[in-house]
Design a protein around this motif. Structure first.
Motif, PDB file in Angstrom:
ATOM      1  N   ARG A  36       0.850  -1.198   0.000  1.00 18.68           N
ATOM      2  CA  ARG A  36       0.000   0.000   0.000  1.00 18.68           C
ATOM      3  C   ARG A  36       0.880   1.240   0.000  1.00 18.68           C
ATOM      4  N   ARG A  62      -1.105  14.772  13.681  1.00 18.64           N
ATOM      5  CA  ARG A  62      -1.862  13.560  13.385  1.00 18.64           C
ATOM      6  C   ARG A  62      -1.043  12.315  13.660  1.00 18.64           C
ATOM      7  N   GLY A  63      -1.613  11.162  13.348  1.00 19.12           N
ATOM      8  CA  GLY A  63      -0.947   9.925  13.739  1.00 19.12           C
ATOM      9  C   GLY A  63      -1.588   9.454  15.038  1.00 19.12           C
ATOM     10  N   TYR A  75       0.222   5.509   0.541  1.00 18.94           N
ATOM     11  CA  TYR A  75      -0.715   6.618   0.748  1.00 18.94           C
ATOM     12  C   TYR A  75       0.089   7.897   0.974  1.00 18.94           C
ATOM     13  N   HIS A 122      -0.866   6.881  16.967  1.00 21.96           N
ATOM     14  CA  HIS A 122      -1.106   5.442  17.031  1.00 21.96           C
ATOM     15  C   HIS A 122       0.207   4.682  16.853  1.00 21.96           C
ATOM     16  N   MET A 161       2.739  13.047  13.913  1.00 18.95           N
ATOM     17  CA  MET A 161       3.355  13.894  12.894  1.00 18.95           C
ATOM     18  C   MET A 161       2.850  15.320  13.102  1.00 18.95           C
TER      19      MET A 161
HETATM   20  P1  TYD Z   1      -6.056   8.304  10.089  1.00 17.53           P
HETATM   21  O1  TYD Z   1      -5.765   6.925  10.587  1.00 17.53           O
HETATM   22  O2  TYD Z   1      -6.868   9.218  10.947  1.00 17.53           O
HETATM   23  O3  TYD Z   1      -4.699   9.024   9.731  1.00 17.53           O
HETATM   24  P2  TYD Z   1      -3.505   9.388  10.760  1.00 17.53           P
HETATM   25  O4  TYD Z   1      -3.626   8.463  11.923  1.00 17.53           O
HETATM   26  O5  TYD Z   1      -2.264   9.117   9.974  1.00 17.53           O
HETATM   27  O6  TYD Z   1      -3.625  10.798  11.144  1.00 17.53           O
HETATM   28  O7  TYD Z   1      -6.727   8.159   8.657  1.00 17.53           O
HETATM   29  C1  TYD Z   1      -7.607   9.133   8.116  1.00 17.53           C
HETATM   30  C2  TYD Z   1      -8.702   8.417   7.367  1.00 17.53           C
HETATM   31  O8  TYD Z   1      -8.181   7.734   6.232  1.00 17.53           O
HETATM   32  C3  TYD Z   1      -9.408   7.380   8.214  1.00 17.53           C
HETATM   33  O9  TYD Z   1     -10.785   7.468   7.900  1.00 17.53           O
HETATM   34  C4  TYD Z   1      -8.867   6.072   7.724  1.00 17.53           C
HETATM   35  C5  TYD Z   1      -8.527   6.358   6.286  1.00 17.53           C
HETATM   36  N1  TYD Z   1      -7.401   5.575   5.761  1.00 17.53           N
HETATM   37  C6  TYD Z   1      -7.644   4.655   4.772  1.00 17.53           C
HETATM   38  O10 TYD Z   1      -8.782   4.430   4.347  1.00 17.53           O
HETATM   39  N2  TYD Z   1      -6.583   3.965   4.257  1.00 17.53           N
HETATM   40  C7  TYD Z   1      -5.314   4.166   4.681  1.00 17.53           C
HETATM   41  O11 TYD Z   1      -4.385   3.528   4.172  1.00 17.53           O
HETATM   42  C8  TYD Z   1      -5.082   5.124   5.736  1.00 17.53           C
HETATM   43  C9  TYD Z   1      -3.694   5.370   6.257  1.00 17.53           C
HETATM   44  C10 TYD Z   1      -6.158   5.815   6.232  1.00 17.53           C
END
Ligand code: TYD
Length: 133
Positions: free
Chosen positions: A33, A46-47, A35, A49, A97
């Motif tokens: 994957r 953000r992040g 993104y 996790h 991040m």
């Molecule tokens: P989120 O997990 O909140 O991003 P981060 O933790 O990095 O700030 O993800 C944002 C949205 O995108 C959430 O609805 C899940 C979706 N998402 C996907 O559908 N596929 C992915 O590969 C990722 C990383 C997020």
């Protein structure tokens, strides 16, 4: 904490620069994957996790941002500001991040498909898991 930065070879000439990413070669896993984050608003963090199994490589293809990496014992801040240098995010590393530049495009290569079950989104759960291992 060991911070693993992956230098990426730039194939440059008078026309500009090109970087190739190849699974199991300069990317140390099979890529399932990709993104990318862009248009990140000012002041956003953000992040928040960690993953149980996922390995990721984060590359600031444009602009810059900062990462907080936390293994439950130690916290380290890393600045990503070079498109030819990626950061490996191993499992059980809590990450956040922040300080995204306005033009930041942060691309992330991941070893698996998106799976919410692989996320640890609660910091106390994360702490409990890493300190009892
Ligand atoms: P989120 O997990 O909140 O991003 P981060 O933790 O990095 O700030 O993800 C944002 C949205 O995108 C959430 O609805 C899940 C979706 N998402 C996907 O559908 N596929 C992915 O590969 C990722 C990383 C997020």
């Amino acid at each position: 904490m060991k911070i693993e930065m992956i230098p990426l070879q730039i194939h440059g000439d008078e026309r500009g620069s090109l970087i190739a990413l190849e699974e199991t070669k300069n990317v140390p896993f099979s890529i399932k994957r990709v993104y990318y984050m862009f248009n990140t608003q000012g002041g956003v963090r953000r992040g928040f996790h960690a993953h149980k199994e996922l390995v990721q490589l984060a590359i600031p293809v444009r602009g810059s941002c900062r990462f907080l990496l936390d293994n439950g014992r130690e916290k380290v801040n890393v600045t990503l500001d070079n498109a030819s240098c990626g950061l490996i995010i191993e499992p059980y590393i809590w990450h956040e991040m922040f300080d995204y530049s306005e033009d930041c495009v942060l691309m992330v290569l991941a070893s698996d498909f998106y799976n919410e079950d692989d996320y640890i989104r609660n910091y106390e759960d994360f702490k409990a898991r890493v300190t009892h291992e």
